[in-house]
Structures are given as structure tokens and as C-alpha cells.
Write a protein that holds these residues in place. Structure first.
Motif, PDB file in Angstrom:
ATOM      1  N   PRO A 199       0.789  -1.233   0.000  1.00 48.24           N
ATOM      2  CA  PRO A 199       0.000   0.000   0.000  1.00 48.24           C
ATOM      3  C   PRO A 199       0.821   1.284   0.000  1.00 48.24           C
ATOM      4  O   PRO A 199       0.374   2.302  -0.509  1.00 48.24           O
ATOM      5  CB  PRO A 199      -0.830  -0.103   1.281  1.00 48.24           C
ATOM      6  CG  PRO A 199      -0.061  -1.029   2.164  1.00 48.24           C
ATOM      7  CD  PRO A 199       0.599  -2.008   1.248  1.00 48.24           C
ATOM      8  N   LEU A 200       2.034   1.246   0.570  1.00 54.20           N
ATOM      9  CA  LEU A 200       2.846   2.456   0.671  1.00 54.20           C
ATOM     10  C   LEU A 200       4.097   2.313  -0.188  1.00 54.20           C
ATOM     11  O   LEU A 200       4.877   1.380  -0.026  1.00 54.20           O
ATOM     12  CB  LEU A 200       3.255   2.709   2.124  1.00 54.20           C
ATOM     13  CG  LEU A 200       4.049   4.003   2.401  1.00 54.20           C
ATOM     14  CD1 LEU A 200       3.235   5.226   2.029  1.00 54.20           C
ATOM     15  CD2 LEU A 200       4.433   4.063   3.873  1.00 54.20           C
ATOM     16  N   VAL A 201       4.276   3.234  -1.133  1.00 52.45           N
ATOM     17  CA  VAL A 201       5.408   3.176  -2.051  1.00 52.45           C
ATOM     18  C   VAL A 201       6.335   4.362  -1.784  1.00 52.45           C
ATOM     19  O   VAL A 201       5.907   5.513  -1.792  1.00 52.45           O
ATOM     20  CB  VAL A 201       4.948   3.204  -3.519  1.00 52.45           C
ATOM     21  CG1 VAL A 201       6.154   3.100  -4.454  1.00 52.45           C
ATOM     22  CG2 VAL A 201       3.968   2.080  -3.792  1.00 52.45           C
ATOM     23  N   LEU A 202       7.600   4.054  -1.538  1.00 53.28           N
ATOM     24  CA  LEU A 202       8.643   5.079  -1.428  1.00 53.28           C
ATOM     25  C   LEU A 202       9.344   5.190  -2.775  1.00 53.28           C
ATOM     26  O   LEU A 202       9.522   4.184  -3.469  1.00 53.28           O
ATOM     27  CB  LEU A 202       9.660   4.711  -0.354  1.00 53.28           C
ATOM     28  CG  LEU A 202       9.138   4.372   1.044  1.00 53.28           C
ATOM     29  CD1 LEU A 202      10.310   4.044   1.965  1.00 53.28           C
ATOM     30  CD2 LEU A 202       8.323   5.517   1.595  1.00 53.28           C
ATOM     31  N   LEU A 203       9.754   6.391  -3.122  1.00 53.15           N
ATOM     32  CA  LEU A 203      10.380   6.613  -4.422  1.00 53.15           C
ATOM     33  C   LEU A 203      11.724   7.308  -4.269  1.00 53.15           C
ATOM     34  O   LEU A 203      11.840   8.292  -3.549  1.00 53.15           O
ATOM     35  CB  LEU A 203       9.464   7.484  -5.295  1.00 53.15           C
ATOM     36  CG  LEU A 203      10.014   7.930  -6.653  1.00 53.15           C
ATOM     37  CD1 LEU A 203      10.181   6.732  -7.583  1.00 53.15           C
ATOM     38  CD2 LEU A 203       9.106   8.977  -7.281  1.00 53.15           C
ATOM     39  N   TYR A 204      12.743   6.784  -4.931  1.00 47.18           N
ATOM     40  CA  TYR A 204      14.029   7.455  -5.062  1.00 47.18           C
ATOM     41  C   TYR A 204      14.271   7.689  -6.546  1.00 47.18           C
ATOM     42  O   TYR A 204      14.132   6.771  -7.361  1.00 47.18           O
ATOM     43  CB  TYR A 204      15.168   6.612  -4.490  1.00 47.18           C
ATOM     44  CG  TYR A 204      16.537   7.169  -4.862  1.00 47.18           C
ATOM     45  CD1 TYR A 204      17.161   8.108  -4.049  1.00 47.18           C
ATOM     46  CD2 TYR A 204      17.168   6.784  -6.044  1.00 47.18           C
ATOM     47  CE1 TYR A 204      18.397   8.640  -4.403  1.00 47.18           C
ATOM     48  CE2 TYR A 204      18.397   7.314  -6.400  1.00 47.18           C
ATOM     49  CZ  TYR A 204      19.003   8.245  -5.578  1.00 47.18           C
ATOM     50  OH  TYR A 204      20.215   8.778  -5.933  1.00 47.18           O
ATOM     51  N   VAL A 205      14.631   8.909  -6.922  1.00 45.91           N
ATOM     52  CA  VAL A 205      14.960   9.241  -8.306  1.00 45.91           C
ATOM     53  C   VAL A 205      16.333   9.889  -8.319  1.00 45.91           C
ATOM     54  O   VAL A 205      16.540  10.928  -7.679  1.00 45.91           O
ATOM     55  CB  VAL A 205      13.928  10.200  -8.930  1.00 45.91           C
ATOM     56  CG1 VAL A 205      14.304  10.514 -10.372  1.00 45.91           C
ATOM     57  CG2 VAL A 205      12.526   9.611  -8.867  1.00 45.91           C
ATOM     58  N   GLY A 206      17.288   9.297  -9.022  1.00 43.12           N
ATOM     59  CA  GLY A 206      18.621   9.889  -9.082  1.00 43.12           C
ATOM     60  C   GLY A 206      19.668   8.884  -9.507  1.00 43.12           C
ATOM     61  O   GLY A 206      19.369   7.730  -9.858  1.00 43.12           O
ATOM     62  N   ARG A 207      20.899   9.336  -9.451  1.00 38.41           N
ATOM     63  CA  ARG A 207      22.022   8.497  -9.848  1.00 38.41           C
ATOM     64  C   ARG A 207      22.286   7.447  -8.772  1.00 38.41           C
ATOM     65  O   ARG A 207      22.170   7.717  -7.572  1.00 38.41           O
ATOM     66  CB  ARG A 207      23.265   9.377 -10.044  1.00 38.41           C
ATOM     67  CG  ARG A 207      24.467   8.669 -10.649  1.00 38.41           C
ATOM     68  CD  ARG A 207      25.522   9.684 -11.071  1.00 38.41           C
ATOM     69  NE  ARG A 207      26.697   9.034 -11.644  1.00 38.41           N
ATOM     70  CZ  ARG A 207      27.807   8.769 -10.971  1.00 38.41           C
ATOM     71  NH1 ARG A 207      27.910   9.100  -9.694  1.00 38.41           N
ATOM     72  NH2 ARG A 207      28.833   8.182 -11.563  1.00 38.41           N
ATOM     73  N   ILE A 208      22.642   6.236  -9.194  1.00 43.47           N
ATOM     74  CA  ILE A 208      22.947   5.150  -8.263  1.00 43.47           C
ATOM     75  C   ILE A 208      24.454   5.154  -8.032  1.00 43.47           C
ATOM     76  O   ILE A 208      25.214   4.500  -8.742  1.00 43.47           O
ATOM     77  CB  ILE A 208      22.475   3.784  -8.816  1.00 43.47           C
ATOM     78  CG1 ILE A 208      21.073   3.887  -9.413  1.00 43.47           C
ATOM     79  CG2 ILE A 208      22.535   2.729  -7.725  1.00 43.47           C
ATOM     80  CD1 ILE A 208      20.010   4.294  -8.433  1.00 43.47           C
ATOM     81  N   ALA A 209      24.877   5.930  -7.030  1.00 42.11           N
ATOM     82  CA  ALA A 209      26.301   6.134  -6.787  1.00 42.11           C
ATOM     83  C   ALA A 209      26.556   6.234  -5.287  1.00 42.11           C
ATOM     84  O   ALA A 209      25.619   6.453  -4.499  1.00 42.11           O
ATOM     85  CB  ALA A 209      26.778   7.398  -7.497  1.00 42.11           C
ATOM     86  N   PRO A 210      27.804   6.069  -4.840  1.00 41.86           N
ATOM     87  CA  PRO A 210      28.098   6.055  -3.395  1.00 41.86           C
ATOM     88  C   PRO A 210      27.607   7.283  -2.658  1.00 41.86           C
ATOM     89  O   PRO A 210      27.083   7.178  -1.545  1.00 41.86           O
ATOM     90  CB  PRO A 210      29.627   5.958  -3.355  1.00 41.86           C
ATOM     91  CG  PRO A 210      30.009   5.316  -4.631  1.00 41.86           C
ATOM     92  CD  PRO A 210      29.023   5.801  -5.645  1.00 41.86           C
ATOM     93  N   GLU A 211      27.777   8.477  -3.251  1.00 46.80           N
ATOM     94  CA  GLU A 211      27.446   9.702  -2.527  1.00 46.80           C
ATOM     95  C   GLU A 211      25.948   9.928  -2.352  1.00 46.80           C
ATOM     96  O   GLU A 211      25.538  10.855  -1.659  1.00 46.80           O
ATOM     97  CB  GLU A 211      28.075  10.920  -3.239  1.00 46.80           C
ATOM     98  CG  GLU A 211      27.431  11.287  -4.556  1.00 46.80           C
ATOM     99  CD  GLU A 211      27.979  10.514  -5.746  1.00 46.80           C
ATOM    100  OE1 GLU A 211      27.581  10.825  -6.883  1.00 46.80           O
ATOM    101  OE2 GLU A 211      28.801   9.598  -5.534  1.00 46.80           O
ATOM    102  N   LYS A 212      25.116   9.080  -2.941  1.00 48.03           N
ATOM    103  CA  LYS A 212      23.669   9.260  -2.837  1.00 48.03           C
ATOM    104  C   LYS A 212      23.068   8.568  -1.610  1.00 48.03           C
ATOM    105  O   LYS A 212      21.876   8.702  -1.345  1.00 48.03           O
ATOM    106  CB  LYS A 212      22.976   8.712  -4.100  1.00 48.03           C
ATOM    107  CG  LYS A 212      23.478   9.332  -5.394  1.00 48.03           C
ATOM    108  CD  LYS A 212      23.312  10.831  -5.441  1.00 48.03           C
ATOM    109  CE  LYS A 212      23.713  11.387  -6.795  1.00 48.03           C
ATOM    110  NZ  LYS A 212      23.598  12.845  -6.873  1.00 48.03           N
TER     111      LYS A 212
END
Length: 363
Positions: A199-212
Motif C-alpha cells: 500500500p505504501l510506495v517510497l520513491l528514489y529518483v537519481g544516480r545510483i552512486a556512493p554519494e547518494k
């Protein structure tokens, strides 16, 4: 007026600085303001519009997607002499920006700079913390002669002021609410496409890199109580060097979509929460701006520029960003998770969240 711009990144590259400057040059075109833009070459030369002058470049060793310019000062000077700029704008303090600064000093021309990234925080992730004082010394020298230094948020301006920067000006951001709205979302199709039933969706949008800090985010999910974790799914949109490793280590309630652009990523926005740990190094936190009008809550760290624009309890809440392993448990106590769960249950929650977001962005 004739304006000369210098930047380390520009369209078609995908990042916040490239998109910001793309919007700026579109505005200059609409206003009929003549301009030249010097940027490292990252695409075939014939793909750039006429005002753009691509410069020879090589991949940056810490960030291969970014290009390190190898400018010819004589060639740039010749083009600038022909163009006769009235103002120079440096959007980077590095190689190509130095060419602009040098030309401005030699010709006695007015010049300004814009600050886009907290590079000192990136240095910590690449185990180069010892050179942070040298970085700030160089940055203060670079900006010292500028008529203005534009910061994307009040939080960033305050950091620069504490470092001794002068003549700071706020260059805030905006969002086209015709592109970012609940009408553009396809929550049902996204759930079906990726097999998400939680029911609950979290979203991450961005580069997949160490500093993220995505590894920290995944660790936080594993620390959630079972009663909460059973109803939570993390959708990670983006690509980068850590994608294969994180995909292999991720728990079952995490889905990686790969890179998405334009309409394909806007349609990925799920109800009703957007979560990202990355913008502690992003002064403007544009990811929040794009998602508020779509009815999503945000969970930015307190170090992000988003804290200047978000209204706690209305558009989300800020949390204390913790890097050390012993502190990661604090993520598991995010107060917004049960709150967002209740909001998701509202029949028209998307519209209720989007309305104040749109009012805030449009004034």
C-alpha cells in the motif's frame, strides 16, 4: 545585451545543472537575448544548437558521466572577441569556468557566478576530506571578483556566507505545474508493471552512486518493524555504477527500474510519498519541487535546500541525516511513515496533497 555562459554540463546530459541551464537558455531565446554557451562536448557536435560551443573533453575519473573540459584559451578568446559579450556567467569554478574568469579579468568585463553543488560533501564520500579546506580557499578566490554569486536556496547562501563569500544573491527554482501534476501519474500501471502490491510506495529518483546514500536507505528498510515493512515498497529510478551491486543486495521489497526520462519517469510517481537521502549535496533539492505538485510527500534531510521550501506536516518532513552505521537505526523511526500511511488511505489524498503544493509553487 550579449551573455557568455561557461558550464561543465549541459543538455543532453541528465542532471539538475544541465536542466537548469537548459531552461535559462530557453528563456534567453524567448527574450531575444544573444548568448554563447561553452560546455564540454558530450554528444556529436551537430546535435548542439547554434549558441552552444562544445569544447574537447575527457571523462572525469571520479564521475565518468561528467566530462572534464580541455579548453583552448586561444580558441575561446577568439570566439569571445568576435561575440563581444557584455556579461560573463560562470556556472562552474573548474577548467572552462577559469577560462571565462580569465577573459573577464583581462577585458575588465562584469562577471557573475552561480553555485550549484556542494562539492565539499562529495569529497567526503571519495575519501578526500583532507583537501576540503583547500577547496574552500580556491572557491573563495574564484568568486571574490564576481559581481554576484547566485545560490539556489537560502540554506546554500547561508553556508557560503559562513565561508566568507560576499555579494550573494538568491536564484530560486520553479516547476511547470502543467507537466508535474496528479493528472500525469499512472500509479495503477506502475504497480502492475513492477508487480507492486504494497500500500505504501517510497520513491528514489537519481544516480545510483556512493554519494547518494542509497545503501543507507536500503539498510533502513531492513530495520523497519515487520508490521511496517510488510506494507512498504521502495521504487528506485535511475542508473549508475552501484546499480548491479545494490540490485543484488536489495531486499524483496525494493525494485530498480533503471534510467527513466521525461514522461516515463514522471508517470512513475506513486502515492503518496517521495523519499530520497541524496540531496544533502544538492543545494536546490529540485526532486522535491517536481513531486510536490503531483501529490507526493517528501522526506529530505535537514541539510537539503528543500527545508527552506517545504512546510512540515503539509509537504512532508525533514529528518536528521546520519551517515555512520551506528546511527542508521534513526532512519527506522521516521515519523512520516505512519502519517503517510494514514494520508494514503484518504479517498482523495492525492488531490489534497497536490493542491497546496501547486499553490505554493505558483504563488
Amino acid at each position: 545585451m550579449r551573455l557568455a555562459l561557461f558550464t561543465d554540463t549541459f543538455l543532453p546530459q541528465t542532471n539538475g545543472v544541465a536542466r537548469t541551464l537548459g531552461q535559462l537558455t530557453s528563456h534567453l531565446n524567448r527574450r531575444g537575448i544573444e548568448h554563447l554557451l561553452f560546455t564540454p562536448k558530450s554528444a556529436p557536435e551537430d546535435s548542439y544548437p547554434d549558441p552552444v560551443r562544445p569544447v574537447a573533453s575527457i571523462p572525469f575519473f571520479l564521475y565518468p558521466e561528467c566530462r572534464l573540459a580541455l579548453p583552448s584559451m586561444s580558441s575561446i578568446q577568439s570566439q569571445l572577441n568576435t561575440f563581444q559579450p557584455d556579461l560573463l556567467h560562470m556556472a562552474t569554478p573548474f577548467n572552462i569556468g577559469l577560462c571565462g574568469l580569465r577573459y573577464a579579468h583581462r577585458q575588465g568585463l562584469p562577471h557573475v557566478a552561480s553555485y550549484h553543488t556542494h562539492f565539499d560533501r562529495y569529497l567526503e564520500y571519495y575519501r578526500m576530506r583532507r583537501i576540503v579546506p583547500l577547496y574552500w580557499r580556491y572557491m573563495k578566490w574564484f568568486h571574490r571578483s564576481c559581481g554576484a554569486t547566485f545560490a539556489p536556496s537560502r540554506e546554500t547562501a547561508e553556508i557560503l556566507r559562513e565561508q566568507g563569500f560576499e555579494r550573494l544573491r538568491l536564484w530560486s527554482r520553479g516547476i511547470d505545474c502543467r507537466q508535474y501534476s496528479p493528472d500525469k501519474r499512472q500509479a495503477a500501471s506502475v504497480r502492475e508493471r513492477y508487480g507492486i502490491a504494497d500500500p505504501l510506495v517510497l520513491l528514489y529518483v537519481g544516480r545510483i552512486a556512493p554519494e547518494k546514500d542509497i545503501a543507507t536507505l536500503l539498510h533502513a528498510l531492513q530495520l523497519l518493524p515487520e508490521s511496517v515493512a510488510a506494507g512498504v515498497h521502495l521504487l528506485v529510478v535511475g542508473d549508475g555504477p552501484l546499480l548491479p551491486e545494490l540490485r543484488a543486495q536489495a531486499p524483496h521489497n525494493v525494485t530498480f527500474t533503471g534510467a527513466k526520462h521525461g514522461k516515463s519517469w514522471r508517470s512513475c510517481t506513486p502515492p503518496p510519498i517521495c523519499s530520497s537521502s541524496r540531496p544533502a549535496r544538492k543545494p536546490s533539492a529540485m526532486w522535491c519541487w517536481r513531486l510536490w505538485p503531483q501529490g507526493c510527500l517528501s522526506l529530505p534531510p535537514v541539510q537539503a535546500g528543500a527545508r527552506n521550501w517545504s512546510c512540515p506536516g503539509l509537504q512532508g518532513c525533514c529528518f536528521s541525516r546520519m551517515i555512520r552505521a551506528h546511527s542508521r537505526r534513526k532512519y527506522a523511526a521516521w515519523p512520516a511513515i505512519p502519517c503517510c500511511g494514514r494520508l494514503w488511505g484518504m479517498r482523495d489524498g492525492d488531490r489534497r496533497l497536490a493542491a497546496p503544493g501547486n499553490r505554493f509553487l505558483t504563488g
